[in-house]
Design a protein around this motif. Structure first.
Motif, mmCIF file in Angstrom:
data_model
loop_
_atom_site.group_PDB
_atom_site.id
_atom_site.type_symbol
_atom_site.label_atom_id
_atom_site.label_comp_id
_atom_site.label_asym_id
_atom_site.label_seq_id
_atom_site.Cartn_x
_atom_site.Cartn_y
_atom_site.Cartn_z
ATOM 1 N N ILE A 137 0.839 -1.198 0.000
ATOM 2 C CA ILE A 137 0.000 0.000 0.000
ATOM 3 C C ILE A 137 0.878 1.254 0.000
ATOM 4 N N VAL A 138 1.967 1.217 0.781
ATOM 5 C CA VAL A 138 2.911 2.333 0.852
ATOM 6 C C VAL A 138 4.322 1.761 0.826
ATOM 7 N N ALA A 139 5.157 2.315 -0.029
ATOM 8 C CA ALA A 139 6.588 2.007 -0.048
ATOM 9 C C ALA A 139 7.304 3.315 0.247
ATOM 10 N N ALA A 140 8.124 3.328 1.302
ATOM 11 C CA ALA A 140 8.728 4.586 1.737
ATOM 12 C C ALA A 140 10.207 4.425 2.052
ATOM 13 N N TYR A 141 10.926 5.500 1.807
ATOM 14 C CA TYR A 141 12.336 5.626 2.148
ATOM 15 C C TYR A 141 12.417 6.679 3.257
ATOM 16 N N TRP A 142 12.997 6.323 4.396
ATOM 17 C CA TRP A 142 13.145 7.240 5.532
ATOM 18 C C TRP A 142 14.619 7.534 5.729
ATOM 19 N N ARG A 143 14.954 8.797 5.940
ATOM 20 C CA ARG A 143 16.340 9.178 6.245
ATOM 21 C C ARG A 143 16.333 10.147 7.424
ATOM 22 N N PHE A 144 17.017 9.756 8.486
ATOM 23 C CA PHE A 144 17.179 10.599 9.666
ATOM 24 C C PHE A 144 18.478 11.375 9.557
#
Length: 92
Positions: A46-53
């Motif tokens: 449903i959602v494909a996400a890339y997270w960067r802190f």
């Protein structure tokens, strides 16, 4: 919305509760500050996400593609900046 889950950071699917749109999450750590997050309804992503802190953990940048309940997909980009909660005491 409350989302409750525990998952390993190796891409193994984990069950979630508290969300009607998806019932599984897959998380994979790409580096010390980067993650891939997939939110799934059974086997459908449903959602494909890339997270960067940021290195100081004060910001989170998130980019991804999500599918609406009508089946239409669109991309999104979000930036979260942590507000300081510290109080300052000044000497007079």
């Amino acid at each position: 919305m409350t989302l409750d889950f525990k998952t390993d950071l190796n891409g193994t699917p984990s069950r979630t509760s508290g969300n009607a749109r998806f019932n599984k999450v897959r998380a994979r750590q790409l580096s010390a500050t980067e993650f891939e997050i997939l939110e799934m309804l059974d086997e459908d992503v449903i959602v494909a996400a890339y997270w960067r802190f940021s290195e100081d953990a004060q910001t989170l940048w998130r980019w991804g593609v999500g599918k609406s309940p009508a089946g239409l997909s669109r991309s999104y980009e979000e930036l979260f900046i942590k507000e300081s909660t510290a109080t300052h005491i000044f000497d007079e």
